[in-house]
Structures are given as C-alpha cells and as structure tokens.
Design an enzyme around this catalytic site. Structure first.
Site, PDB file in Angstrom:
ATOM      1  N   CYS A  10     -83.686  -3.329 -32.227  1.00 36.34           N
ATOM      2  CA  CYS A  10     -83.806  -3.756 -33.652  1.00 36.34           C
ATOM      3  C   CYS A  10     -85.146  -4.098 -33.872  1.00 36.34           C
ATOM      4  CB  CYS A  10     -82.992  -5.362 -33.764  1.00 36.34           C
ATOM      5  SG  CYS A  10     -83.840  -6.947 -32.670  1.00 36.34           S
ATOM      6  N   GLY A  11     -85.849  -5.182 -35.489  1.00 42.37           N
ATOM      7  CA  GLY A  11     -86.889  -6.075 -34.956  1.00 42.37           C
ATOM      8  C   GLY A  11     -88.066  -6.233 -34.292  1.00 42.37           C
TER       9      GLY A  11
END
Lengths: 95, 155
Positions: A10-11
């Site tokens: 994810c980010g």
C-alpha cells in the site's frame, strides 16, 4: 502444500496493507493454505521480492515484477471479498 | 480522554455535520486540532496531504469513507479524528485515482505504532463495512455520543 509468500503493498506500508495482510492470512488458512505475508510501501517492492509468490496491492502499480499482481480493495470494503480470495487461491496453486 | 486498546478517541477530535468544500479543508481542520493537542508533529498536515495526492485513501464502502494518514514519523500518539460531512467532499479512490468518491465521513488516522494496532485497525475497517452503523453515525450530531458509539463497537 509448501508455504506461499505474499507481499502486500500500500502507499505507506503501515495501515491498509496491515489490515489486508491479516485478512488474507486468515482467509487463506481457512482454505488450507500455509501462507506468510510481508508488507511494504509501493516504492519499496523491488527490495522485498525475495521468495515472494504473489503481490496483493491496494494501490496502482506500474512495472512487471515477474509474479502475479492482484489489485483489490475487497479486503478493506468487504465487497467482492470471496471472489478476490478465490483469485488469489487459484494463482497460488499455479505458482 | 478515553482510549480503546491505547488508541485515543475523544470528543474534541469529533466534528459532526461539517459543510466544507474540499478534502484539504477537512484534513486541515482535523489536523490543526491534533497539532494543538500535541498528538502530531508540526508538518503532519502537509505529510497527509502530500500522501493523499500520490496514494489516495477514498474507500468505496456502501457509504464512501476516506481514511487519510501518513508515516509514523509525523505522529506522536496513536489516535483518530472523525468528521462527518453534511455536504459530501470528493476524495480519489484508493488505487484508482481516475475515480472520485463522494465521501460522507473522514477518519484521519494518527498512527505512531501501527504494528501494535493491527487488531484495532481490523476492527475499525470491519465496522465501516456495517452500513447501518455508518448511517447511525452520520445522523448523530453529538460528539460525546459518537465517541460512545465507536467505543462500543471497537472494544
């Protein structure tokens, strides 16, 4: 079955990937898989690919990593979760 | 101040029924309060906004919710701040930046020890999947009551 390794991306590599990783682990164990998950930021994939069979990501990834990549929000929203876990299970069986 | 699993939730951090136009306005309002309380570092808001541009956090639950957050280095505590939006605000969808969602609730996450908060994050995500609970939250205008609702569901 041998142990499968999944990289969850994810980010930031801290919030959503944590939830997704736990969720996938639980669901795959119920299906009889032996899995290990690892998490990382989208920008750090290349350094975390060692021994990994499959990538699951909540964010958009570009580039070819030589292993299947599944982009899904199902493990967060709960919508389409069953289908997503089936897809992962099938890819793991092929790997 | 109360905590659930060492995560701070308090009525000062709850903003019901906001009428703001942009995600920047919502994040700044919540972030300023967190700064005032000393829960986050000086550049927390910039950190969240920057990350939101690259990795948007809008999630297409039945009622769309955004979960903005940033790296642990910007955070002093583990807490969360909640805004419910009378007028929906546009957030880009996570992993799908071409798509914009009309978000009705923003939960700004302050995570300084994410590894120890896995269970809590999992429960938070679970309750956001509960549309009936979200509707109840959105209709509630009393911050203390909202704290109570979350405490009950999260513990």
């Amino acid at each position: 079955m041998e142990k499968k390794r999944i990289l969850v991306v994810c980010g930031t590599g801290i919030a959503t990937s944590t939830v997704v990783a736990k969720n996938i682990e639980e669901k795959l164990k119920e299906k009889g898989f032996s899995v290990e998950t690892r998490q990382c930021k989208a920008t750090e994939i290349k350094n975390n690919l060692d021994g990994v069979d499959l990538i699951v990501t909540t964010t958009n990834l570009s580039g070819d990593f030589g292993i299947p990549v599944i982009r899904s929000l199902a493990f967060l929203t709960g919508i389409g979760e069953e289908e997503a876990i089936e897809e992962i299970a099938n890819k793991l069986k092929e790997s | 101040m109360t905590t659930v699993d060492n995560v701070i939730i308090e009525s000062d951090l709850i903003f019901p029924g906001l009428n703001l136009k942009t995600k920047e306005e919502v994040i700044s309002l919540l972030g300023e309060k967190l700064k005032e309380k000393g829960y986050v570092k000086e550049d927390f808001i910039e950190g969240v906004l920057k990350r939101e541009e690259v990795f948007p956090t809008g999630l297409p639950f039945e009622i769309p919710v955004a979960l903005p957050h940033t790296d642990a280095k910007y955070c002093n505590k583990t807490a969360f701040s909640i805004a419910t939006l009378e007028t929906p605000v546009k957030f880009k969808e996570m992993g799908n930046p071409e798509k914009e969602l009309d978000v009705k609730m923003v939960i700004l996450l302050v995570l300084n020890e994410p590894e120890s908060q896995v269970k809590w994050l999992q429960r938070l995500i679970k309750i956001l999947q509960n549309t009936a609970f979200l509707k109840r939250l959105l209709s509630c205008k009393n911050p203390d009551k909202i704290v109570e609702l979350f405490q009950k569901e999260l513990s």
